[in-house]
Design a protein around this motif. Structure first.
Motif, PDB file in Angstrom:
ATOM      1  N   LYS A  52       7.420  28.559  15.339  1.00 52.80           N
ATOM      2  CA  LYS A  52       8.629  29.119  14.754  1.00 52.80           C
ATOM      3  C   LYS A  52       8.317  30.419  14.032  1.00 52.80           C
ATOM      4  CE  LYS A  52      10.570  24.536  14.467  1.00 52.80           C
ATOM      5  NZ  LYS A  52      10.520  23.299  13.694  1.00 52.80           N
ATOM      6  N   LEU A  57       5.542  23.979  15.512  1.00 56.82           N
ATOM      7  CA  LEU A  57       5.850  24.119  16.931  1.00 56.82           C
ATOM      8  C   LEU A  57       7.353  24.268  17.140  1.00 56.82           C
ATOM      9  CD1 LEU A  57       3.594  21.328  18.513  1.00 56.82           C
ATOM     10  CD2 LEU A  57       2.982  23.653  17.860  1.00 56.82           C
ATOM     11  N   THR A  58       7.710  25.056  18.135  1.00 55.39           N
ATOM     12  CA  THR A  58       9.116  25.153  18.522  1.00 55.39           C
ATOM     13  C   THR A  58       9.465  23.971  19.432  1.00 55.39           C
ATOM     14  OG1 THR A  58       8.521  26.497  20.415  1.00 55.39           O
ATOM     15  CG2 THR A  58       9.120  27.677  18.397  1.00 55.39           C
ATOM     16  N   GLU A  59      10.724  23.865  19.814  1.00 56.01           N
ATOM     17  CA  GLU A  59      11.176  22.721  20.608  1.00 56.01           C
ATOM     18  C   GLU A  59      10.873  22.940  22.091  1.00 56.01           C
ATOM     19  OE1 GLU A  59      14.897  21.261  17.894  1.00 56.01           O
ATOM     20  OE2 GLU A  59      15.164  23.115  19.000  1.00 56.01           O
ATOM     21  N   LEU A 114      13.184  21.268  24.770  1.00 58.61           N
ATOM     22  CA  LEU A 114      14.562  21.787  24.809  1.00 58.61           C
ATOM     23  C   LEU A 114      14.571  23.249  25.259  1.00 58.61           C
ATOM     24  CD1 LEU A 114      15.905  20.192  21.490  1.00 58.61           C
ATOM     25  CD2 LEU A 114      16.240  19.367  23.826  1.00 58.61           C
ATOM     26  N   ARG A 116      -2.585  21.234  19.035  1.00 54.72           N
ATOM     27  CA  ARG A 116      -1.355  20.452  19.125  1.00 54.72           C
ATOM     28  C   ARG A 116      -0.379  21.077  20.110  1.00 54.72           C
ATOM     29  NH1 ARG A 116      -0.825  19.154  12.655  1.00 54.72           N
ATOM     30  NH2 ARG A 116      -1.963  17.184  12.709  1.00 54.72           N
ATOM     31  N   THR A 130      -1.558  20.403  23.629  1.00 56.28           N
ATOM     32  CA  THR A 130      -1.407  18.979  23.935  1.00 56.28           C
ATOM     33  C   THR A 130       0.054  18.650  24.209  1.00 56.28           C
ATOM     34  OG1 THR A 130      -3.272  18.501  22.493  1.00 56.28           O
ATOM     35  CG2 THR A 130      -1.875  16.647  23.078  1.00 56.28           C
ATOM     36  N   ARG A 141       1.481  20.279  27.425  1.00 62.41           N
ATOM     37  CA  ARG A 141       0.966  19.641  28.641  1.00 62.41           C
ATOM     38  C   ARG A 141       1.956  18.608  29.180  1.00 62.41           C
ATOM     39  NH1 ARG A 141      -4.024  16.361  27.115  1.00 62.41           N
ATOM     40  NH2 ARG A 141      -2.507  14.698  27.041  1.00 62.41           N
ATOM     41  N   ASP A 142       2.591  17.870  28.262  1.00 60.14           N
ATOM     42  CA  ASP A 142       3.555  16.841  28.698  1.00 60.14           C
ATOM     43  C   ASP A 142       4.703  17.456  29.492  1.00 60.14           C
ATOM     44  OD1 ASP A 142       1.999  15.130  27.271  1.00 60.14           O
ATOM     45  OD2 ASP A 142       3.411  14.809  25.632  1.00 60.14           O
ATOM     46  N   ALA A 172       4.697   7.922  24.912  1.00 60.20           N
ATOM     47  CA  ALA A 172       4.701   8.809  23.748  1.00 60.20           C
ATOM     48  C   ALA A 172       4.339  10.218  24.175  1.00 60.20           C
ATOM     49  CB  ALA A 172       3.678   8.317  22.725  1.00 60.20           C
ATOM     50  N   PRO A 173       4.726  11.196  23.368  1.00 65.19           N
ATOM     51  CA  PRO A 173       4.195  12.541  23.609  1.00 65.19           C
ATOM     52  C   PRO A 173       2.691  12.523  23.337  1.00 65.19           C
ATOM     53  CG  PRO A 173       5.436  12.467  21.550  1.00 65.19           C
ATOM     54  CD  PRO A 173       5.641  11.153  22.221  1.00 65.19           C
ATOM     55  N   SER A 174       1.952  13.361  24.039  1.00 62.76           N
ATOM     56  CA  SER A 174       0.492  13.334  23.917  1.00 62.76           C
ATOM     57  C   SER A 174       0.007  13.594  22.501  1.00 62.76           C
ATOM     58  CB  SER A 174      -0.134  14.358  24.872  1.00 62.76           C
ATOM     59  OG  SER A 174       0.132  13.979  26.200  1.00 62.76           O
ATOM     60  N   THR A 175       0.818  14.322  21.715  1.00 61.45           N
ATOM     61  CA  THR A 175       0.404  14.598  20.331  1.00 61.45           C
ATOM     62  C   THR A 175       0.455  13.342  19.469  1.00 61.45           C
ATOM     63  OG1 THR A 175       2.662  15.410  20.082  1.00 61.45           O
ATOM     64  CG2 THR A 175       0.918  17.053  20.107  1.00 61.45           C
ATOM     65  N   ASN A 235       4.181   9.721  29.558  1.00 58.70           N
ATOM     66  CA  ASN A 235       4.781  10.727  28.688  1.00 58.70           C
ATOM     67  C   ASN A 235       6.288  10.831  28.939  1.00 58.70           C
ATOM     68  OD1 ASN A 235       1.837  12.432  29.450  1.00 58.70           O
ATOM     69  ND2 ASN A 235       2.286  11.661  27.413  1.00 58.70           N
ATOM     70  N   LEU A 261       3.415  17.815  14.823  1.00 61.43           N
ATOM     71  CA  LEU A 261       3.127  17.014  16.011  1.00 61.43           C
ATOM     72  C   LEU A 261       4.336  16.932  16.943  1.00 61.43           C
ATOM     73  CD1 LEU A 261       1.143  14.271  14.129  1.00 61.43           C
ATOM     74  CD2 LEU A 261       0.202  15.859  15.780  1.00 61.43           C
ATOM     75  N   ILE A 262       5.496  17.009  16.360  1.00 58.92           N
ATOM     76  CA  ILE A 262       6.760  16.979  17.103  1.00 58.92           C
ATOM     77  C   ILE A 262       7.599  18.118  16.527  1.00 58.92           C
ATOM     78  CG2 ILE A 262       8.871  15.627  17.490  1.00 58.92           C
ATOM     79  CD1 ILE A 262       6.505  14.398  18.815  1.00 58.92           C
ATOM     80  N   PRO A 263       8.229  18.913  17.398  1.00 60.69           N
ATOM     81  CA  PRO A 263       8.980  20.057  16.873  1.00 60.69           C
ATOM     82  C   PRO A 263      10.142  19.664  15.964  1.00 60.69           C
ATOM     83  CG  PRO A 263       8.678  20.259  19.243  1.00 60.69           C
ATOM     84  CD  PRO A 263       8.218  18.891  18.866  1.00 60.69           C
ATOM     85  N   SER A 264      10.921  18.669  16.380  1.00 59.23           N
ATOM     86  CA  SER A 264      12.111  18.344  15.608  1.00 59.23           C
ATOM     87  C   SER A 264      12.597  16.954  15.974  1.00 59.23           C
ATOM     88  CB  SER A 264      13.231  19.357  15.889  1.00 59.23           C
ATOM     89  OG  SER A 264      13.641  19.233  17.240  1.00 59.23           O
ATOM     90  N   ARG A 268      15.616  16.199  16.781  1.00 57.56           N
ATOM     91  CA  ARG A 268      16.536  16.211  17.928  1.00 57.56           C
ATOM     92  C   ARG A 268      15.768  16.276  19.247  1.00 57.56           C
ATOM     93  NH1 ARG A 268      19.550  22.095  18.683  1.00 57.56           N
ATOM     94  NH2 ARG A 268      17.654  23.317  18.676  1.00 57.56           N
ATOM     95  N   GLU A 269      14.648  17.037  19.239  1.00 58.88           N
ATOM     96  CA  GLU A 269      13.850  17.056  20.469  1.00 58.88           C
ATOM     97  C   GLU A 269      13.221  15.684  20.719  1.00 58.88           C
ATOM     98  OE1 GLU A 269      12.066  20.324  22.152  1.00 58.88           O
ATOM     99  OE2 GLU A 269      10.126  19.407  22.549  1.00 58.88           O
ATOM    100  N   ARG A 317      15.815  13.466  22.149  1.00 59.72           N
ATOM    101  CA  ARG A 317      16.160  13.892  23.511  1.00 59.72           C
ATOM    102  C   ARG A 317      15.154  13.334  24.531  1.00 59.72           C
ATOM    103  NH1 ARG A 317      16.082  14.354  27.824  1.00 59.72           N
ATOM    104  NH2 ARG A 317      16.560  16.028  29.311  1.00 59.72           N
ATOM    105  N   PHE A 318      13.875  13.324  24.172  1.00 55.71           N
ATOM    106  CA  PHE A 318      12.867  12.934  25.154  1.00 55.71           C
ATOM    107  C   PHE A 318      12.307  11.531  24.938  1.00 55.71           C
ATOM    108  CE2 PHE A 318      12.916  17.565  25.348  1.00 55.71           C
ATOM    109  CZ  PHE A 318      13.062  17.744  26.716  1.00 55.71           C
ATOM    110  N   TYR A 319      12.304  11.032  23.715  1.00 51.27           N
ATOM    111  CA  TYR A 319      11.667   9.743  23.443  1.00 51.27           C
ATOM    112  C   TYR A 319      12.563   8.743  22.722  1.00 51.27           C
ATOM    113  CZ  TYR A 319       7.524  12.117  25.059  1.00 51.27           C
ATOM    114  OH  TYR A 319       6.639  12.801  25.844  1.00 51.27           O
TER     115      TYR A 319
END
Lengths: 430, 332
Positions: free
Chosen positions: A133, A140-142, A145, A169, A172, A175-176, B201-204, B219, B245-248, B250-251, B254-256
């Motif tokens: 960001k 990290l950004t989204e 999305l 991070r 990693t 990569r997903d 899970a996300p890899s992080t 994933n 580890l996760i952006p937000s 809402r994301e 959306r994915f998990y």
């Protein structure tokens, strides 16, 4: 829908291993048929016929590193003006960098770029998005999305990663989603206030230098993190022989590590700066002739995967300054192919390898629907007279900014015509 | 010696003084505890819920991390067995004043407890206390990202009561595996009982080398949930979702996140579990959490029964081992 026949062409398409006489039939914007050899395909009645007159046809170039000024600095470059510059350079697709104002780090901004490109651009413009960001190197950004919104690559622009944990991070998590993180590699603490390559030339000019180690240390660190995270890492612009050696060491079947080189690092060296020509203030800085020659060798043997223009428009407000105070960066999409053809004319790199590095490979790395003229592929291509001589004049550039490092230079090789999905978007004046 | 409340016909002899992790239990140990817990469920459903088998015994709940539900569950379990239960929470304890964990253990020793239930933010804390305490059983109620054995056992009990078995079921554990002691305990337990375990899970949020724990890693929820019998959601801490580890949030959702659309990828009769407390709209949608496939409430009920079984078993075992030891010494 009308069809188009391109006859009497010399087709070079590395994606199919073609290098020879051919004719191509385009229907509905796609390649409908390819015929190798001298005889043309019989075109349906009413087809438009383009006689290439023995000139070359390449898949349209894919430029993976293009800065524009939209949004925020439209006086330097808009998406529309960048796409016009692209068209005249044979570039039919480019990845737009997120270092605009605001920075493209939000879904809505990716959406804006896509819409602006759809409405105003002649060529395919693919947005990239920030890794962190605000390019702050922290959050990290989204990624997911942003990818859904249309971002094809993640990059923090001119910022190298400072914090290896953030990079780990990011790689990693990316990569997903199969996303590639493209990074510039220059340790800012070591580069400090340097403005050109560190060495005797800088000393003569009284300018502070950027040691080669600034790039090598950042790159080696990034490569280790990439190996640890098994992420998709792309070193965007390398400039030293040692960097190429490092990439070669890490290129392993299990690791998705790729590298690019700016056309400037392949065709210019630090001596070209001459008397403080600010248009040659670049990042990474132009290095020595030995470095340039080793970059060419690394491009030839595939260690460096792709060539980018690193198109970075700057207006007088940021360039008409003393060298050390000027912004770094140069425009380059319009001279990309002509400059790259120098390596062919000098017998340094085979033509098919050059086209691969300018088109097929970048499309493959970033997963773009481009870089090939296979049957069924989009008919994005350029017709090129690879021997036509011309002189680069800034007044003739389509880009809004005129900061070309090649002003007054002689080139052999001119784009005669550029097609996107079968439609001609650029024709060279005879 | 405390008498066993039920006449138990098990030939299996439980041999552990403490319950520190699932890793130390054999499949027989696990089955033994589950069967005993299954019987204890009926006690909790009676009007008269109190049994006096642990009359005069002292249980101390020592919680270095706040946890309303786990602490309440242990407290209720101890009280229903007739034990005196004391809660010590970190906010009011001397630990805040700089006391070391070992000093705490020495202080506790002087109080002669029969059972210590401990939750601590550091992995290995329960084990350290078990080494330092004399004549007292220790239950690990969660140590860092290491283990939370009673949660895994109550999850298994819930699965068993809904599906009749654990073996050969496909169980997906979804979410923050990296920080989850619940996930670690469940992976070991479910594998021990012959289930097929998947992690989504996300890899992080996956620990390094996790694929070598006998699990399949995904994933993508859509791929991972396919043909699952059990969907086990994990809580994602909000502080993990601010870009590190996760952006937000809402994301993540959306994915998990598990919503009813995504749940359709699992088997039609799949059950949905969550150790609580839930983040609605982050890892799970309300329609799923409160929906017909959810057994989340039942997990809480099973928690009390399971903990009753564990407490009783450990105190019995401790008594038995002490008696055997005494007997041997007398023979010498």
């Amino acid at each position: 829908m009308a069809s188009t026949l391109i006859k009497n062409a010399h087709l070079v398409d590395p994606s199919q291993g073609i290098d020879g006489k051919a004719s191509l039939l385009i229907e509905n914007g796609k390649i409908a048929d390819i015929h190798l050899g001298g005889d043309a395909i019989t075109a349906p009645d009413g087809s438009q016929i383009i006689d290439a007159k023995g000139n070359y046809v390449f898949p349209g170039l894919v430029d993976a590193r293009v800065h524009t000024g939209e949004p925020g600095s439209e006086h330097r470059e808009t998406i529309a003006s960048a796409s016009a510059a692209a068209a005249s350079g044979g570039v039919t697709s480019f990845i737009m960098m997120p270092d605009t104002n605001p920075i493209i780090d939000e879904v809505s901004l990716v959406d804006y770029v896509r819409r602006a490109a759809r409405d105003n651009a002649l060529v395919n413009v693919y947005p990239s998005a920030a890794v962190t960001k605000g390019f702050e190197g922290k959050e990290l950004t989204e990624f997911g999305l942003l990818q859904e919104a249309g971002a094809v690559m993640l990059t923090d622009g001119h910022n190298s990663f400072k914090n290896p944990l953030t990079l780990r991070r990011a790689l990693t998590y990316a990569r997903d989603f199969g996303l590639v993180i493209s990074a510039e590699t220059q340790d800012q603490d070591l580069a400090a206030n340097g403005v050109m390559n560190e060495g005797l030339t800088a000393t003569h000019l009284g300018l502070s230098g950027i040691p080669r180690e600034a790039e090598i240390i950042a790159l080696e660190r990034d490569l280790r993190i990439a190996a640890l995270s098994k992420g998709n890492y792309h070193a965007a612009k390398l400039s030293t022989s040692t960097s190429a050696e490092a990439i070669a060491r890490y290129k392993d079947d299990d690791l998705n590590i790729t590298a690019g080189v700016s056309i400037n690092s392949l065709t210019l060296n630090e001596n070209d700066i001459g008397r403080y020509r600010t248009f040659l203030r670049l990042s990474p800085p132009l290095r020595t002739e030995d470095d340039r020659l080793s970059m060419i060798e690394a491009l030839k043997n595939g260690t460096l995967d792709i060539i980018v223009s690193s198109h970075d428009p700057h207006d007088v407000d940021t360039k008409r300054h003393p060298f050390a105070e000027a912004a770094s960066g140069a425009v380059g999409m319009e001279t990309l192919l002509a400059a790259a053809l120098r390596l062919h004319h000098n017998d340094q790199v085979p033509l098919s390898r050059i086209i691969e590095a300018l088109s097929t490979k970048p499309a493959k790395i970033f997963g773009l629907d481009a870089g090939t003229l296979k049957k069924g592929a989009k008919a994005d291509l350029c017709i090129v007279d690879i021997d036509a001589p011309w002189v680069c004049r800034e007044a003739e550039l389509k880009s809004r900014s005129k900061n070309t490092p090649f002003e007054g230079e002689l080139f052999s090789g001119k784009v005669l015509q550029t097609l996107v999905e079968g439609n001609t978007i650029h024709t060279e004046k005879a | 010696m405390t008498k066993a409340i039920d006449t138990i016909n098990y030939t299996h002899v439980f041999g552990h003084r403490h319950l520190l992790g699932i890793a130390e239990l054999s499949p027989h140990d696990i089955e033994y505890l589950l069967e005993r817990a299954d019987k204890a469920v009926s006690v909790s459903r009676q009007v008269e819920k109190k049994k006096m088998v642990l009359r005069g015994r002292t249980q101390i709940n020592l919680f270095f991390e706040p946890s309303t539900r786990t602490q309440a569950s242990f407290e209720l379990a101890g009280k229903r067995l007739g034990a005196d239960v004391m809660n010590m929470s970190v906010a009011s304890s001397s630990v805040k004043k700089g006391e070391t964990l070992v000093d705490t253990a020495i202080t506790l020793n002087a109080m002669q407890p029969d059972l210590l239930v401990v939750r601590h933010h550091s992995a290995g804390a329960a084990e350290l206390l078990a080494q330092k305490l004399v004549g007292c059983s220790v239950i690990n109620a969660g140590d860092g990202a290491h283990e939370h054995p009673t949660q895994a056992l109550l999850d298994a009990l819930t699965i068993k009561r809904n599906k009749g078995r654990v073996a050969r079921l496909t169980v997906a554990i979804c979410g923050d595996v990296l920080h989850s002691r619940v996930a670690r305990s469940n992976i070991i337990l479910l594998n021990a009982l012959g289930a097929r375990v998947r992690l989504i899970a996300p890899s992080t949020l996956l620990p390094i080398g996790v694929e070598r724990l006998g699990v399949e890693v995904f994933n993508s929820m859509e791929e991972g949930l396919k043909d699952c019998d059990v969907v086990m959601m994990l809580r994602v801490q909000r502080e993990r979702m601010t870009g590190a580890l996760i952006p937000s949030a809402r994301e993540y959702f959306r994915f998990y996140g598990l919503d009813s659309e995504r749940l359709k990828y699992a088997k039609e009769d799949a059950i949905v579990m969550h150790p609580g407390p839930m983040n609605r709209g982050v890892e799970i949608s309300s329609e799923v959490a409160d929906g017909p496939q959810s057994v989340i409430e039942e997990q809480v009920e099973m928690g009390v029964a399971l903990r009753m079984a564990v407490i009783e078993t450990l105190i019995e075992t401790n008594d038995r081992l002490d008696n055997e030891k005494k007997h041997k010494e007398e023979q010498k």
